[in-house]
Design a protein around this motif. Structure first.
Motif, short mmCIF file in Angstrom:
data_model
loop_
_atom_site.label_atom_id
_atom_site.label_comp_id
_atom_site.label_asym_id
_atom_site.label_seq_id
_atom_site.Cartn_x
_atom_site.Cartn_y
_atom_site.Cartn_z
N LYS A 81 0.84 -1.21 0.00
CA LYS A 81 0.00 0.00 0.00
C LYS A 81 0.86 1.24 0.00
O LYS A 81 2.02 1.22 0.41
CB LYS A 81 -0.90 0.01 1.23
N THR A 120 -3.84 3.93 -1.07
CA THR A 120 -4.08 3.17 -2.30
C THR A 120 -3.29 1.87 -2.28
O THR A 120 -2.31 1.72 -1.54
CB THR A 120 -3.66 3.98 -3.54
N GLU A 121 -3.73 0.95 -3.13
CA GLU A 121 -3.00 -0.30 -3.35
C GLU A 121 -1.88 -0.01 -4.35
O GLU A 121 -2.10 0.65 -5.36
CB GLU A 121 -3.93 -1.37 -3.95
N GLY A 123 0.48 -0.99 -7.32
CA GLY A 123 0.26 -1.88 -8.48
C GLY A 123 -1.02 -1.49 -9.18
O GLY A 123 -1.00 -0.85 -10.22
N SER A 124 -2.15 -1.83 -8.59
CA SER A 124 -3.43 -1.53 -9.22
C SER A 124 -3.81 -0.07 -9.07
O SER A 124 -4.57 0.47 -9.87
CB SER A 124 -4.54 -2.40 -8.62
N GLY A 125 -3.29 0.58 -8.03
CA GLY A 125 -3.68 1.96 -7.77
C GLY A 125 -5.07 2.10 -7.19
O GLY A 125 -5.59 3.21 -7.06
N ALA A 126 -5.69 0.97 -6.84
CA ALA A 126 -7.06 1.01 -6.31
C ALA A 126 -7.11 1.85 -5.04
O ALA A 126 -6.27 1.72 -4.14
CB ALA A 126 -7.54 -0.41 -6.01
#
Length: 152
Positions: A81, A120-121, A123-126
């Motif tokens: 994260k 945010t996560e 990698g995915s940017g979620a």
């Protein structure tokens, strides 16, 4: 249990977010250790039943720390994260703090800061959470130049 504060530090804690069950506690400091020192930090984001931890002892890393008279910008990563923090500084009161002899240290603290966080996560940017905490506690004190240089 200590006898004094670290050489330089930033501490912040907002608990008043628009989203219930959300709070942050974050501190970074020039931490003494056996005659030396190191830049250490510990951060926890509590959001809707989950604790997201970032700390020196967990292997998390500070990517950047910028301190101005108006703001604190701090970015870190760990456990997959990324956490971005922007603290808007406010007028402070001077509180007594310990040194080796007495309560002679003077610490500027406010309970009027606003702290915006974005979690945010990697990698995915979620987006996990983004919001602003009001009525936040914020201290920026001690040897700030040493703290800045320690985190690069």
């Amino acid at each position: 249990w200590g006898r004094s504060f670290p050489g330089g530090w930033v501490w912040m804690q907002p608990n008043h977010f628009a989203v219930p069950e959300t709070s942050l506690t974050a501190s970074i400091a020039v931490t003494p250790l056996m005659g030396g020192w190191f830049p250490g930090f510990i951060v926890g984001v509590w959001h809707q039943g989950a604790l997201h931890q970032f700390a020196t002892y967990t292997g998390a890393k500070t990517d950047s720390l910028e301190l101005t008279d108006e703001h604190v910008f701090w970015t870190m990563r760990g456990s997959g994260k990324r956490l971005e923090i922007e603290g808007r500084r406010a007028e402070t009161s001077i509180l007594p703090g310990p040194n080796r002899q007495s309560m002679g240290t003077r610490v500027p603290e406010t309970l009027r800061a606003e702290i915006t966080i974005r979690l945010t996560e990697i990698g995915s940017g979620a987006l996990i959470f983004e919001g602003t905490g009001r009525c936040a506690g914020l201290e920026v004190a001690g040897d700030i130049d040493r703290l800045r240089s320690a985190v690069g």
